[in-house]
Every structure is written in structure tokens, then in C-alpha cells.
Design a protein around this motif. Structure first.
Motif, PDB file in Angstrom:
ATOM      1  N   ILE A 158      26.880  13.634  17.469  1.00 13.25           N
ATOM      2  CA  ILE A 158      26.337  13.735  18.828  1.00 13.25           C
ATOM      3  C   ILE A 158      25.262  12.674  19.050  1.00 13.25           C
ATOM      4  CG2 ILE A 158      25.040  15.208  20.416  1.00 13.25           C
ATOM      5  CD1 ILE A 158      26.438  17.612  19.137  1.00 13.25           C
ATOM      6  N   ILE A 159      24.347  12.543  18.087  1.00 10.70           N
ATOM      7  CA  ILE A 159      23.272  11.567  18.234  1.00 10.70           C
ATOM      8  C   ILE A 159      23.827  10.146  18.179  1.00 10.70           C
ATOM      9  CG2 ILE A 159      21.194  10.654  17.114  1.00 10.70           C
ATOM     10  CD1 ILE A 159      20.517  13.512  16.323  1.00 10.70           C
ATOM     11  N   GLY A 160      24.855   9.909  17.340  1.00 11.92           N
ATOM     12  CA  GLY A 160      25.474   8.590  17.302  1.00 11.92           C
ATOM     13  C   GLY A 160      26.076   8.191  18.643  1.00 11.92           C
ATOM     14  N   ALA A 161      26.688   9.162  19.336  1.00 13.20           N
ATOM     15  CA  ALA A 161      27.224   8.884  20.676  1.00 13.20           C
ATOM     16  C   ALA A 161      26.098   8.569  21.654  1.00 13.20           C
ATOM     17  CB  ALA A 161      28.044  10.073  21.161  1.00 13.20           C
ATOM     18  N   LEU A 162      24.966   9.287  21.529  1.00 13.29           N
ATOM     19  CA  LEU A 162      23.819   9.008  22.405  1.00 13.29           C
ATOM     20  C   LEU A 162      23.252   7.613  22.151  1.00 13.29           C
ATOM     21  CD1 LEU A 162      21.914  12.433  22.312  1.00 13.29           C
ATOM     22  CD2 LEU A 162      23.319  11.507  24.172  1.00 13.29           C
ATOM     23  N   TYR A 163      23.264   7.184  20.884  1.00 11.63           N
ATOM     24  CA  TYR A 163      22.798   5.832  20.572  1.00 11.63           C
ATOM     25  C   TYR A 163      23.630   4.775  21.291  1.00 11.63           C
ATOM     26  CZ  TYR A 163      19.672   7.390  16.811  1.00 11.63           C
ATOM     27  OH  TYR A 163      18.659   7.955  16.098  1.00 11.63           O
ATOM     28  N   ILE A 164      24.935   4.988  21.334  1.00  5.48           N
ATOM     29  CA  ILE A 164      25.809   4.021  22.010  1.00  5.48           C
ATOM     30  C   ILE A 164      25.480   3.960  23.500  1.00  5.48           C
ATOM     31  CG2 ILE A 164      28.202   3.520  22.621  1.00  5.48           C
ATOM     32  CD1 ILE A 164      29.031   4.752  19.965  1.00  5.48           C
ATOM     33  N   VAL A 165      25.264   5.125  24.111  1.00  2.71           N
ATOM     34  CA  VAL A 165      24.919   5.170  25.534  1.00  2.71           C
ATOM     35  C   VAL A 165      23.581   4.487  25.785  1.00  2.71           C
ATOM     36  CG1 VAL A 165      24.385   6.701  27.460  1.00  2.71           C
ATOM     37  CG2 VAL A 165      26.275   7.254  25.920  1.00  2.71           C
ATOM     38  N   LEU A 166      22.590   4.768  24.935  1.00  2.00           N
ATOM     39  CA  LEU A 166      21.270   4.161  25.112  1.00  2.00           C
ATOM     40  C   LEU A 166      21.327   2.650  24.885  1.00  2.00           C
ATOM     41  CD1 LEU A 166      18.989   6.786  23.309  1.00  2.00           C
ATOM     42  CD2 LEU A 166      19.065   6.292  25.757  1.00  2.00           C
ATOM     43  N   GLY A 167      22.147   2.234  23.904  1.00  2.00           N
ATOM     44  CA  GLY A 167      22.267   0.799  23.646  1.00  2.00           C
ATOM     45  C   GLY A 167      22.827   0.035  24.832  1.00  2.00           C
ATOM     46  N   ASP A 168      23.713   0.675  25.583  1.00  2.00           N
ATOM     47  CA  ASP A 168      24.263   0.027  26.779  1.00  2.00           C
ATOM     48  C   ASP A 168      23.304   0.086  27.959  1.00  2.00           C
ATOM     49  OD1 ASP A 168      26.576  -0.563  25.419  1.00  2.00           O
ATOM     50  OD2 ASP A 168      27.616   1.272  26.054  1.00  2.00           O
ATOM     51  N   ALA A 169      22.439   1.111  27.978  1.00  2.00           N
ATOM     52  CA  ALA A 169      21.553   1.304  29.129  1.00  2.00           C
ATOM     53  C   ALA A 169      20.265   0.491  29.014  1.00  2.00           C
ATOM     54  CB  ALA A 169      21.219   2.783  29.286  1.00  2.00           C
ATOM     55  N   LEU A 170      19.784   0.253  27.783  1.00  2.00           N
ATOM     56  CA  LEU A 170      18.503  -0.438  27.592  1.00  2.00           C
ATOM     57  C   LEU A 170      18.742  -1.881  27.159  1.00  2.00           C
ATOM     58  CD1 LEU A 170      16.589   2.345  25.606  1.00  2.00           C
ATOM     59  CD2 LEU A 170      16.463   1.876  28.063  1.00  2.00           C
ATOM     60  N   ASN A 171      17.758  -2.714  27.405  1.00  2.00           N
ATOM     61  CA  ASN A 171      17.850  -4.078  26.876  1.00  2.00           C
ATOM     62  C   ASN A 171      17.550  -4.045  25.374  1.00  2.00           C
ATOM     63  OD1 ASN A 171      14.964  -4.575  26.299  1.00  2.00           O
ATOM     64  ND2 ASN A 171      14.716  -4.457  28.514  1.00  2.00           N
ATOM     65  N   PRO A 172      17.974  -5.074  24.625  1.00  2.00           N
ATOM     66  CA  PRO A 172      17.859  -5.025  23.160  1.00  2.00           C
ATOM     67  C   PRO A 172      16.449  -4.759  22.654  1.00  2.00           C
ATOM     68  CG  PRO A 172      19.290  -6.834  23.812  1.00  2.00           C
ATOM     69  CD  PRO A 172      18.700  -6.278  25.077  1.00  2.00           C
ATOM     70  N   LEU A 173      15.425  -5.364  23.272  1.00  2.00           N
ATOM     71  CA  LEU A 173      14.071  -5.190  22.768  1.00  2.00           C
ATOM     72  C   LEU A 173      13.615  -3.737  22.910  1.00  2.00           C
ATOM     73  CD1 LEU A 173      11.573  -6.458  21.546  1.00  2.00           C
ATOM     74  CD2 LEU A 173      10.788  -7.028  23.864  1.00  2.00           C
ATOM     75  N   LYS A 174      13.822  -3.150  24.093  1.00  2.00           N
ATOM     76  CA  LYS A 174      13.431  -1.748  24.302  1.00  2.00           C
ATOM     77  C   LYS A 174      14.210  -0.815  23.377  1.00  2.00           C
ATOM     78  CE  LYS A 174      11.940  -2.146  29.137  1.00  2.00           C
ATOM     79  NZ  LYS A 174      12.176  -1.686  30.528  1.00  2.00           N
ATOM     80  N   TYR A 175      15.483  -1.128  23.178  1.00  2.00           N
ATOM     81  CA  TYR A 175      16.308  -0.283  22.319  1.00  2.00           C
ATOM     82  C   TYR A 175      15.809  -0.328  20.874  1.00  2.00           C
ATOM     83  CZ  TYR A 175      20.606   1.696  20.331  1.00  2.00           C
ATOM     84  OH  TYR A 175      21.507   2.479  19.670  1.00  2.00           O
ATOM     85  N   ASN A 176      15.467  -1.509  20.392  1.00  2.00           N
ATOM     86  CA  ASN A 176      14.948  -1.631  19.029  1.00  2.00           C
ATOM     87  C   ASN A 176      13.614  -0.922  18.867  1.00  2.00           C
ATOM     88  OD1 ASN A 176      17.146  -3.116  18.302  1.00  2.00           O
ATOM     89  ND2 ASN A 176      16.139  -5.101  18.435  1.00  2.00           N
ATOM     90  N   ILE A 177      12.769  -1.014  19.870  1.00  2.00           N
ATOM     91  CA  ILE A 177      11.471  -0.315  19.816  1.00  2.00           C
ATOM     92  C   ILE A 177      11.698   1.191  19.769  1.00  2.00           C
ATOM     93  CG2 ILE A 177       9.378   0.173  21.126  1.00  2.00           C
ATOM     94  CD1 ILE A 177       9.456  -2.719  22.132  1.00  2.00           C
ATOM     95  N   LEU A 178      12.674   1.674  20.555  1.00  2.00           N
ATOM     96  CA  LEU A 178      12.992   3.098  20.541  1.00  2.00           C
ATOM     97  C   LEU A 178      13.475   3.540  19.165  1.00  2.00           C
ATOM     98  CD1 LEU A 178      13.549   5.842  21.918  1.00  2.00           C
ATOM     99  CD2 LEU A 178      15.795   4.933  22.574  1.00  2.00           C
ATOM    100  N   LEU A 179      14.364   2.772  18.548  1.00  2.00           N
ATOM    101  CA  LEU A 179      14.876   3.123  17.231  1.00  2.00           C
ATOM    102  C   LEU A 179      13.771   3.087  16.176  1.00  2.00           C
ATOM    103  CD1 LEU A 179      18.295   1.217  17.208  1.00  2.00           C
ATOM    104  CD2 LEU A 179      17.837   3.597  17.813  1.00  2.00           C
TER     105      LEU A 179
END
Length: 359
Positions: free
Chosen positions: A270-291
Motif C-alpha cells: 500500500i505504501i509503495g503504491a502511495l510512493y508512486i503517486v507522490l513521486g508523480d505529484a511532487l517535483n524531485p527535490l520535494k519528493y526526496n526531502i519527503l523521503l
């Protein structure tokens, strides 16, 4: 539909990562056995990423594309059929029974008889399950999705596909020494928390360096930094997975291993699917900061939960094992007493009969 059918086998295999080592191996080998199981799953993913692109190369001719897809599916079917035949011919869920079977094995078998609703309640009321289990569910899909993460981050920065493959291959290859090292350390030291905290700390540092390196312009030096960070990140993630699996299985005793692993991997998917959605919704820098922030949260929870909760369930676990042992010992003692009384009664009757007395 076809993908759904192919995915049905996943939960059955993933539920065995701690169950099979617990049934087959002593404590001194259980960590390495779990690590090899997790590593085999990871290497299977790598093969799945590598083989299909070699077979399916057509992008324009639909008829040729269908033929290549058919060949790819037949190849995967043949591999799966061969694996199933080997498993059917060679594999046993546990070693053969023996009269000298230890009490711990008998107690382990009793875990599999627990009703599902009781196992679920024991899991959700266990603070360690949330600290280590949610930690596994957050960290494992990060490692699984790192290939997509590399492409999303490096492609806009001007890196070619060949350059992106370099840190990707290193990230996957480093899992072999990482997981084997984790298994040996677990077997030698049994320091689950120490291994987990070290791995998460290394992952947090590596993720920070990785995020910083991706903000730099394309150059050979920056590619080296990204590759080094990916290697460190892959080593950390590969070390922490078997340690988290083992510690969750131990801390949720007497919940069956199959229930524990299935619940963990359900949350992981479930969380892996959410990661894919977030990766498409956020720009790379924000996504990396979130992770990076998520890794920090997992690390903080692993450090804080044992301090906040003094693990009262450990005494409970010991009581469960003790009760199982005592009951087995009492049953054996009672059986021996009955056998002894029966023999004594039989000999007494025999003496009375030979002595001329009536019964």
C-alpha cells in the motif's frame, strides 16, 4: 486481470521469509536464512527488470510487439513452472518429526493454530509492531522504487539512460553483501536494535547526500557522488530489511510468522503504491526531502518506542513459552505416571492371580 493473477503468489511467498527459517534453522543460523530469503526476492525483482527489456524491444510494429510479449510471457511461465517443480520435489515446510524434538519446536507449532482475529489484535496492540513493522513498510518500498526514483531525478538533470543505469546497477548489486552481512551480524550478536539503528542512520545520511548531489549539474564527478550515495543507500536498506523482519517476528510472539509477514507486506504494498503517486505529484527535490524525512521518522520511532514502552510483552512472551514448556512437561510427566501406574497395577494383579487370590 493477468497482472492480478500473477501477483496472487506474492503474499504466499512473502509470508515464508521468517516462517521457514524458524522451522528449519537453529537460532545461530536464522538471521542468515531470513536474509537469503529476502535477498532472493530482491534478486528476482532485478531479473524481472532485466529480462523483459531484452526480449521486448519493438515499439512501433504492433504485430511484432505482440509476438515479443508472448515470448516474454512464455519465458516467465517456463521459469515459474521449473521453480514450482523444484519446490514440489525437494521442499518440505519443516524437517521430519523426531522423538527428540525440542520443546521450542512444539511451542512454535502451536503458534500456527492461533485464530486470525486474535493474531491481529495482538499485532495492533503491540507497540513494537508499530515501531518496527511500520518502519519496514516505509523503508522496504523505498528500496524497491529506487530505480524509478533515480530516473525521475536524474533524467531532468541531463543524465543519459546509460549514466542512470550505473547507480541503478550498483544500488541493486550492493544488496548481496548488505543482506548477507546483516544475517551474519544478527546470528553472531542478536543486536537487532543496533543493526537497525545503524542501517537507518546510514540510510538517512545517504539520502541527504543523494538529494544534494541531484541538485548539481551533470558532470562525471557528480555522477560518482550519486553512485556512491546510491551504493551506501542500497547497503543500508538491504541490511535493515532482514533485521526488521526478524525483530517483528520475535516481538510479536506468539503471533504466527505467516500472519506477521503477510500483514507487513500488505502495508508495504500500500505504501509503495502511495510512493508512486507522490513521486508523480511532487517535483524531485520535494519528493526526496519527503523521503528523507520519513527515514528520520522511522529512525526516531525505533529509538523512542523501546524507551517509552519497557517491552512488557517480552515478559508475556516468556510466560507464553514457559506455559507451553510447562504444559508439555506436565503432559509428559502425567503420561509417564499413568504408564507406571498401569504397569504396577498389572504386576500386582499378576501376583495376586499366581498367589491364589481372586481379584
Amino acid at each position: 486481470l493477468g497482472t492480478s493473477i500473477a501477483a496472487i503468489n506474492g503474499p504466499f511467498l512473502m509470508a515464508c521469509f521468517t516462517l521457514v527459517p524458524a522451522n528449519w534453522f537453529p537460532d545461530s543460523e536464522r538471521g542468515l536464512a531470513t536474509s537469503i530469503g529476502v535477498l532472493a526476492n530482491q534478486m528476482g525483482m532485478v531479473v524481472g527488470y532485466l529480462i523483459p527489456p531484452l526480449i521486448v524491444s519493438e515499439t512501433e510494429n504492433n504485430d511484432r510487439l505482440k509476438t515479443q510479449m508472448t515470448v516474454c510471457h512464455i519465458t516467465l511461465f517456463a521459469i515459474s513452472l521449473f521453480s514450482a517443480a523444484l519446490a514440489y520435489a525437494l521442499f518440505k515446510s519443516k524437517p521430519g518429526e523426531s522423538q527428540s524434538e525440542p520443546v521450542v519446536s512444539r511451542a512454535l507449532r502451536s503458534r500456527e493454530e492461533m485464530p486470525l482475529e486474535i493474531a491481529f489484535k495482538l499485532c495492533i496492540t503491540n507497540p513494537d509492531f508499530w515501531a518496527y513493522g511500520v518502519g519496514f513498510a516505509l523503508v522496504a518500498p523505498l528500496y524497491w522504487d529506487m530505480g524509478s526514483l533515480l530516473y525521475q531525478n536524474m533524467s531532468p538533470s541531463g543524465y543519459s539512460d546509460a549514466q542512470i543505469q550505473i547507480p541503478g546497477v550498483v544500488l541493486q548489486a550492493i544488496a548481496i553483501p548488505g543482506m548477507i552481512s546483516a544475517g551474519k551480524l544478527i546470528d553472531l550478536t542478536h543486536q537487532f536494535e543496533g543493526i537497525i539503528i545503524f542501517s537507518l542512520s546510514l540510510a538517512l545520511l545517504s539520502m541527504g547526500v543523494f538529494t544534494w548531489a541531484l541538485t548539481l549539474k551533470d558532470s562525471a564527478q557528480n555522477l560518482f557522488i550519486i553512485t556512491l550515495a546510491a551504493a551506501s543507500l542500497g547497503f543500508a536498506f538491504s541490511m535493515v530489511q532482514p533485521a526488521l523482519l526478524d525483530v517483528v517476528a520475535e516481538r510479536t510472539h506468539p503471533v504466527p510468522h505467516g500472519y506477521t509477514c503477510s500483514t507487513l507486506y500488505l502495508g508495504t504494498m500500500i505504501i509503495g503504491a502511495l510512493y508512486i503517486v507522490l513521486g508523480d505529484a511532487l517535483n524531485p527535490l520535494k519528493y526526496n526531502i519527503l523521503l528523507t524525512a520519513l527515514i528520520a521518522i522511522v529512525l526516531a520511532s525505533v529509538v523512542a518506542v523501546p524507551c517509552i514502552f519497557p517491552r512488557p510483552h517480552e515478559k508475556y512472551n516468556e510466560d507464553i513459552i514457559s506455559v507451553s514448556v510447562d504444559r508439555d512437561d506436565e503432559d509428559d510427566a502425567l503420561r509417564n505416571t499413568l504408564d507406571s501406574d498401569s504397569k504396577e497395577l498389572g504386576s500386582t494383579r499378576e501376583r495376586k492371580t499366581h498367589g491364589g487370590y481372586s481379584n
